[in-house]
Design a protein around this motif. Structure first.
Motif, PDB file in Angstrom:
ATOM      1  N   LEU A   1     110.978  71.718  56.828  1.00  0.00           N
ATOM      2  CA  LEU A   1     110.465  71.374  55.495  1.00  0.00           C
ATOM      3  C   LEU A   1     109.598  70.128  55.560  1.00  0.00           C
ATOM      4  O   LEU A   1     108.503  70.085  54.982  1.00  0.00           O
ATOM      5  CB  LEU A   1     111.634  71.165  54.534  1.00  0.00           C
ATOM      6  N   MET A   2     110.052  69.102  56.276  1.00  0.00           N
ATOM      7  CA  MET A   2     109.291  67.867  56.368  1.00  0.00           C
ATOM      8  C   MET A   2     107.958  68.087  57.087  1.00  0.00           C
ATOM      9  O   MET A   2     106.937  67.502  56.715  1.00  0.00           O
ATOM     10  CB  MET A   2     110.100  66.797  57.109  1.00  0.00           C
ATOM     11  N   ARG A   3     107.952  68.923  58.113  1.00  0.00           N
ATOM     12  CA  ARG A   3     106.719  69.196  58.834  1.00  0.00           C
ATOM     13  C   ARG A   3     105.688  69.867  57.917  1.00  0.00           C
ATOM     14  O   ARG A   3     104.498  69.534  57.952  1.00  0.00           O
ATOM     15  CB  ARG A   3     107.005  70.085  60.051  1.00  0.00           C
ATOM     16  N   HIS A   4     106.146  70.786  57.106  1.00  0.00           N
ATOM     17  CA  HIS A   4     105.219  71.489  56.218  1.00  0.00           C
ATOM     18  C   HIS A   4     104.809  70.617  55.026  1.00  0.00           C
ATOM     19  O   HIS A   4     103.679  70.705  54.540  1.00  0.00           O
ATOM     20  CB  HIS A   4     105.854  72.796  55.752  1.00  0.00           C
ATOM     21  N   VAL A   5     105.722  69.783  54.556  1.00  0.00           N
ATOM     22  CA  VAL A   5     105.366  68.840  53.479  1.00  0.00           C
ATOM     23  C   VAL A   5     104.288  67.874  53.962  1.00  0.00           C
ATOM     24  O   VAL A   5     103.379  67.506  53.201  1.00  0.00           O
ATOM     25  CB  VAL A   5     106.622  68.081  52.985  1.00  0.00           C
ATOM     26  N   GLN A   6     104.374  67.448  55.211  1.00  0.00           N
ATOM     27  CA  GLN A   6     103.329  66.589  55.766  1.00  0.00           C
ATOM     28  C   GLN A   6     101.958  67.259  55.707  1.00  0.00           C
ATOM     29  O   GLN A   6     100.957  66.622  55.389  1.00  0.00           O
ATOM     30  CB  GLN A   6     103.663  66.216  57.214  1.00  0.00           C
ATOM     31  N   VAL A   7     101.921  68.552  55.999  1.00  0.00           N
ATOM     32  CA  VAL A   7     100.649  69.278  55.936  1.00  0.00           C
ATOM     33  C   VAL A   7     100.137  69.313  54.498  1.00  0.00           C
ATOM     34  O   VAL A   7      98.938  69.166  54.242  1.00  0.00           O
ATOM     35  CB  VAL A   7     100.806  70.709  56.491  1.00  0.00           C
ATOM     36  N   SER A   8     101.050  69.493  53.540  1.00  0.00           N
ATOM     37  CA  SER A   8     100.657  69.473  52.127  1.00  0.00           C
ATOM     38  C   SER A   8     100.083  68.118  51.747  1.00  0.00           C
ATOM     39  O   SER A   8      99.114  68.026  50.993  1.00  0.00           O
ATOM     40  CB  SER A   8     101.868  69.805  51.246  1.00  0.00           C
ATOM     41  N   PHE A   9     100.670  67.047  52.277  1.00  0.00           N
ATOM     42  CA  PHE A   9     100.150  65.707  52.003  1.00  0.00           C
ATOM     43  C   PHE A   9      98.755  65.524  52.584  1.00  0.00           C
ATOM     44  O   PHE A   9      97.894  64.881  51.973  1.00  0.00           O
ATOM     45  CB  PHE A   9     101.090  64.641  52.568  1.00  0.00           C
ATOM     46  N   ILE A  10      98.532  66.081  53.770  1.00  0.00           N
ATOM     47  CA  ILE A  10      97.199  66.016  54.368  1.00  0.00           C
ATOM     48  C   ILE A  10      96.183  66.658  53.427  1.00  0.00           C
ATOM     49  O   ILE A  10      95.089  66.128  53.194  1.00  0.00           O
ATOM     50  CB  ILE A  10      97.188  66.719  55.734  1.00  0.00           C
ATOM     51  N   ALA A  11      96.539  67.820  52.875  1.00  0.00           N
ATOM     52  CA  ALA A  11      95.648  68.517  51.944  1.00  0.00           C
ATOM     53  C   ALA A  11      95.385  67.661  50.712  1.00  0.00           C
ATOM     54  O   ALA A  11      94.232  67.536  50.262  1.00  0.00           O
ATOM     55  CB  ALA A  11      96.250  69.859  51.547  1.00  0.00           C
ATOM     56  N   TYR A  12      96.428  67.043  50.158  1.00  0.00           N
ATOM     57  CA  TYR A  12      96.269  66.245  48.937  1.00  0.00           C
ATOM     58  C   TYR A  12      95.462  64.981  49.184  1.00  0.00           C
ATOM     59  O   TYR A  12      94.534  64.662  48.430  1.00  0.00           O
ATOM     60  CB  TYR A  12      97.643  65.876  48.377  1.00  0.00           C
ATOM     61  N   LEU A  13      95.783  64.260  50.230  1.00  0.00           N
ATOM     62  CA  LEU A  13      95.142  62.965  50.473  1.00  0.00           C
ATOM     63  C   LEU A  13      93.695  63.099  50.940  1.00  0.00           C
ATOM     64  O   LEU A  13      92.878  62.213  50.697  1.00  0.00           O
ATOM     65  CB  LEU A  13      95.953  62.172  51.502  1.00  0.00           C
ATOM     66  N   SER A  14      93.367  64.210  51.605  1.00  0.00           N
ATOM     67  CA  SER A  14      91.979  64.429  52.035  1.00  0.00           C
ATOM     68  C   SER A  14      91.159  65.098  50.934  1.00  0.00           C
ATOM     69  O   SER A  14      90.075  64.637  50.579  1.00  0.00           O
ATOM     70  CB  SER A  14      91.942  65.261  53.311  1.00  0.00           C
TER      71      SER A  14
END
Length: 434
Positions: free
Chosen positions: A370-383
């Motif tokens: 879950l944390m690994r995939h949430v990190q990817v979601s954060f990458i999408a949001y912050l970029s």
């Protein structure tokens, strides 16, 4: 009929909300992300479903025998409070108080429910239920938009539900992009084959929906997200080839209108929209340089551009989470905003590191994924958010809640790997998108 059906569904959920506060969080999230009341045309369109759900949650908390605790020891909670304090101060000194207080009310309702989520979420089961609600709510528009894009050849733009945070094509593009990693997480965790196939199909359609929005910001977020996945993958070369293949297929699918719009990223000096954003960003910087707490909510008005913008007549929205916060609340608020996401990322990385050796199939192994995939979601949001004004959107703050609670759960149940299993499978490390 839609109004009646929605009202009956909501009435059926009321007993569940009164039984457990967690149900109220899930129902409120459904209303916030799917906005089913924006899909009707009659009396239910303006019914106060969200406010009623918040009241039901308070009643449930009063009568519930469950034990809840606020994770006050987590620094991210205090940073979020400091960020909210900056918003309160800037609103009291807002350039345009009438519209500022209206936006302040909307944002504070979101933050109240964010803290309610931090208080009420207590288990991995709760976290996964919240992820399911988020995925199915926004994923509804991803599947719908993907089918629409494929059936029309991508000529028309995909839009979000009216009168919501993500109505515009840019906003709905970013919202759908953020949930794609969460869809993949559920697919990885699914035990039934039909569910894996269904979720992977949803992710596929969501990609087409993002393309169908014709959003340049979402495109940037998607490219950065894909690059991050390739770097973190166990097989980076294979991931890169797969990504390039998908990209080639999409480019061959999209119409020339989409290609021409994306090409303006390279020739932004000739694009009025791009130059308007740069002008707005300069205005935000100049405004905050002279007003330490910014101009308050809705500061991107014509008069502000007359006073602080290089091109006074080129009035434009912020179109950036960073410059939105800077222009409306100042450099101090921007510092807390950036610190919040930095700490969230670091906390997620800490959870991943501490659960890398968790036995496969265990709850801690699922939290790791879950944390690994949430990190990817954060990458999408912050970029992607660098070019879209969604600084107050619920979703990233709910991802923050998930990280905070996952960190608490990990600390309560440290990894205790048996020696025999460690000898058989040393340094077992899950990776992205198994």
């Amino acid at each position: 009929m839609r109004d009646i059906a929605l009202s009956l569904v909501y009435l059926g959920l009321i007993p569940f909300c009164l039984k457990r506060p967690m149900w109220a969080i899930l129902v409120w999230s459904w209303l916030s992300y799917m906005n089913p009341h924006r899909l009707v045309y009659g009396f239910a369109y303006s019914l106060p479903f969200a406010q009623t759900t918040a009241i039901l949650m308070l009643i449930a908390l009063l009568v519930s025998k469950e034990k809840f605790t606020m994770p006050w020891k987590d620094a991210k909670v205090w940073v979020l409070l400091l960020f909210i304090l900056c918003m309160v101060i800037s609103t009291f000194n807002a350039f345009y108080p009438n519209v500022a207080w209206l936006q302040f009310e909307k944002v504070m309702k979101i933050q109240v429910m964010v803290f309610a989520s931090l208080y009420i979420l207590t288990s991995y089961k709760d976290l996964k239920a919240l992820v399911w609600v988020i995925v199915m709510s926004i994923g509804f528009y991803g599947v719908k938009g993907g089918i629409f894009t494929i059936s029309t050849g991508g000529v028309y733009r995909v839009q979000g539900p009216a009168d919501t945070f993500f109505y515009g094509n840019n906003e709905v593009g970013l919202a759908i992009l953020i949930i794609i990693p969460l869809v993949r997480f559920l697919a990885v965790e699914a035990s039934q084959k039909w569910m894996k196939i269904s979720l992977n199909l949803m992710a596929f359609l969501c990609i087409f929906a993002v393309v169908g929005t014709h959003s340049r910001g979402a495109l940037v977020g998607g490219v950065v997200m894909a690059a991050f996945l390739c770097l973190k993958s166990k097989r980076p070369l294979l991931s890169l080839c797969s990504t390039l293949l998908v990209g080639a297929l999409l480019i061959n699918f999209v119409p020339k209108e989409w290609t021409e719009r994306m090409n303006t990223i390279e020739t932004f000096e000739e694009d009025k929209s791009a130059m308007g954003r740069i002008n707005a960003w300069q205005m935000a910087s100049n405004l905050s340089s002279q007003n330490v707490m910014g101009g308050g909510f809705e500061a991107f008005q014509r008069q502000s551009f007359y006073l602080y913008a290089p091109e006074p007549n080129m009035v434009h929205d912020a179109h950036s989470i960073y410059f939105e916060v800077l222009g409306e609340h100042g450099f101090i608020a921007l510092f807390f905003f950036l610190l919040l996401w930095f700490l969230a990322w670091r906390s997620a990385q800490s959870v991943i590191k501490s659960t890398n050796k968790a036995p496969p199939g265990s709850e801690l192994a699922s939290i790791n994924q879950l944390m690994r995939h949430v990190q990817v979601s954060f990458i999408a949001y912050l970029s992607g958010g660098a070019f879209l004004g969604m600084a107050y959107f619920d979703l990233p703050y709910h991802l923050l809640c998930i990280i905070v609670i996952a960190n608490v759960l990990t600390q309560q149940a440290p990894v205790a790997e048996p020696e025999t299993e460690a000898a058989i499978k040393p340094n077992v490390k899950p990776h992205f998108y198994n």
